[in-house]
Design a protein around this motif. Structure first.
Motif, PDB file in Angstrom:
ATOM      1  N   SER A 141     -11.139   1.181   0.305  1.00 30.91           N
ATOM      2  CA  SER A 141     -11.200   0.501   1.598  1.00 30.91           C
ATOM      3  C   SER A 141     -11.600   1.504   2.667  1.00 30.91           C
ATOM      4  CB  SER A 141      -9.855  -0.142   1.954  1.00 30.91           C
ATOM      5  OG  SER A 141      -9.573  -1.232   1.087  1.00 30.91           O
ATOM      6  N   GLN A 174      -6.243  -1.390   0.916  1.00 27.59           N
ATOM      7  CA  GLN A 174      -6.424  -2.399   1.951  1.00 27.59           C
ATOM      8  C   GLN A 174      -6.856  -1.716   3.246  1.00 27.59           C
ATOM      9  OE1 GLN A 174      -4.055  -6.265   3.671  1.00 27.59           O
ATOM     10  NE2 GLN A 174      -2.782  -4.504   3.215  1.00 27.59           N
ATOM     11  N   ASN A 206     -12.855  -3.671   2.217  1.00 31.77           N
ATOM     12  CA  ASN A 206     -11.456  -4.033   1.986  1.00 31.77           C
ATOM     13  C   ASN A 206     -11.351  -4.441   0.524  1.00 31.77           C
ATOM     14  OD1 ASN A 206      -8.777  -4.801   2.215  1.00 31.77           O
ATOM     15  ND2 ASN A 206      -9.235  -6.762   3.170  1.00 31.77           N
ATOM     16  N   ASN A 219       0.498  -3.472  -1.363  1.00 27.17           N
ATOM     17  CA  ASN A 219      -0.043  -3.427  -0.004  1.00 27.17           C
ATOM     18  C   ASN A 219       0.974  -4.015   0.967  1.00 27.17           C
ATOM     19  OD1 ASN A 219      -2.544  -2.283  -0.677  1.00 27.17           O
ATOM     20  ND2 ASN A 219      -3.418  -4.276  -1.190  1.00 27.17           N
TER      21      ASN A 219
END
Length: 452
Positions: A298, A160, A293, A234
């Motif tokens: 990411s 992320q 993302n 995440n």
């Protein structure tokens, strides 16, 4: 095994149930068993015809798919876990100009490999992570793609990147009063913003893998900090919404584990001037954007306009990235004007032992390990760099410093943190040294990719 008579009986029961469910049973009440069998056969024929129709309607879609083969080779005499593979955009599109970034699947035999296409950042192209590569193994894969149509795919999200700032409030002097946080894709940092303005959630962009999270201060401090994670999910989306103090205390997900202060934290950008590592402190303006993302990769783009170094002003571009299954962050820096050196490094902490190694490999490292976390437990931090770009390893009052020679005004290095409370964390220095040495070997001997 069921007899044919039993199978036939079951089919009759199924037809009766189907008719009841569709309110047709009243119309199909058949007293004659022979007629009931005829109805059953009719239903079976209709069912087979429908399956054939569906199959035929799907076949043309399969026929329009294009594909190519590729091989991934591990040159090391040891296994690799969560190996990152990037087929660079230029090579891919030169060989397969009709490739569709929105319509592809990567296969290992019949098993899909989670993948994504990076259209921005320093790692443009088709990216995926191989869960396991045996020593000296060559893995043959297939990429199928639809040149015209999107293929929807859903994979577990293991990375992320995010950037969040307040809306519907206002600056009063240096502080932002009121408002609420919302995630954005980009931000031209307001001139009023500085440290502790309460404008950006956890004070800058954040990025994470299933191993660890990072952030940096999007202001004059420009230091990189570490979010130690106790979970593989995440977590950044839940960090900092209730104030800056909450993530400095242990939570179920983890905590901010590093005290940056005036130091380089871990992997912060600097130049070495007058025996000091000087972070990117004086600039004309700042811009940040979330460039990827994704499920396995990411990244964050930052532009430092008018960085005022000794040789004059320059515009500095930073591309930070992380992939699934790793602690490593990759930093790619490019200066618009010649720059004498780049520097990066680690906070100096008397509780931690300094480690230097990898001199016999393409990549070397400078690291430290000990009870240097804000939770007073073991934390290892490290920067990895090319040995042929190392100018010196030194120190200033706040940091252990490695000074690096640019190549065409650019540099690439990596940094990482390993907290003992992370899932399957490293709890002693020997384990950390093993991690450092293995990472050096992997960076120095990347996987080999061949498009067939």
């Amino acid at each position: 095994m069921q007899s044919i008579a039993q199978i036939y009986f079951d089919l009759e029961m199924f037809v009766q149930l189907l008719c009841k469910k569709t309110h047709l049973f009243a119309q199909l009440q058949i007293s004659n068993k022979k007629k009931m069998k005829q109805v059953t056969i009719l239903f079976l024929l209709l069912f087979c015809f429908q399956l054939l129709t569906i199959s035929c309607s799907q076949k043309p879609q399969e026929d329009v798919l294009s594909s190519f083969d590729l091989s991934i080779t591990n040159p090391l005499d040891e296994t690799r876990i969560d190996a990152f593979v990037l087929i660079e955009e230029k090579e891919l599109l030169e060989k397969y100009p009709d490739f569709n970034p929105k319509g592809f699947i990567v296969y290992n035999n019949a098993v899909e490999i989670p993948s994504q296409y990076n259209q921005e950042g320093s790692d443009k192209g088709l990216a995926f992570v191989l869960p396991f590569l045996a020593a000296n193994e060559t893995l043959n894969l297939k990429v199928s793609y639809d040149p015209e149509n999107e293929i929807k795919r859903e994979y577990p999200k293991r990375t992320q990147a995010e950037l969040s700032h307040k809306f519907d409030g206002k600056f009063e002097g240096r502080e932002y009063i009121g408002g609420e946080f919302r995630n954005v894709n980009e931000l031209h940092v307001p001139k009023e913003h500085t440290d502790h303005s309460w404008f950006i959630r956890y004070e800058g962009p954040g990025w994470e893998s299933d191993k660890v999270g990072y952030r940096f201060y999007l202001d004059w401090r420009n230091g990189v900090d570490v979010f130690g994670k106790q979970v593989s999910d995440n977590v950044l989306q839940d960090v900092g919404g209730d104030g800056f103090d909450s993530y400095h205390e242990i939570n179920d997900w983890g905590m901010d584990v590093l005290k940056v202060g005036k130091s380089l934290g871990v992997g912060s950008i600097a130049t070495f001037e007058n025996e000091l590592a000087r972070r990117v402190d004086v600039t004309d303006s700042l811009y940040a954007a979330i460039t990827n993302n994704g499920v396995i990769y990411s990244s964050v783009l930052t532009k430092y306009y008018g960085w005022d170094v000794e040789s004059g002003k320059t515009d500095l571009t930073s591309n930070l990235s992380i992939h699934a299954g790793t602690r490593l962050s990759k930093q790619v820096l490019t200066s618009s004007a010649p720059i004498e050196n780049y520097a990066t490094g680690l906070i100096k902490d008397e509780k931690a032992e300094l480690l230097v190694g990898g001199e016999d490999q393409t990549y070397g490292y400078m690291a430290s390990y000990g009870k240097q976390s804000l939770n007073d437990d073991n934390l290892g931090i490290v920067v990895f760099f090319r040995n042929d770009q190392k100018m010196q390893i030194t120190e200033d009052p706040f940091s252990h410093v490695v000074v690096l020679k640019p190549n065409n005004n650019a540099i690439t290095y990596y940094f990482a943190a390993a907290w003992e409370l992370e899932p399957e964390g490293i709890t002693e220095i020997e384990g950390f040294k093993a991690f450092l040495d293995k990472t050096v070997r992997e960076l120095s001997n990347p996987v080999q990719i061949s498009l067939n």
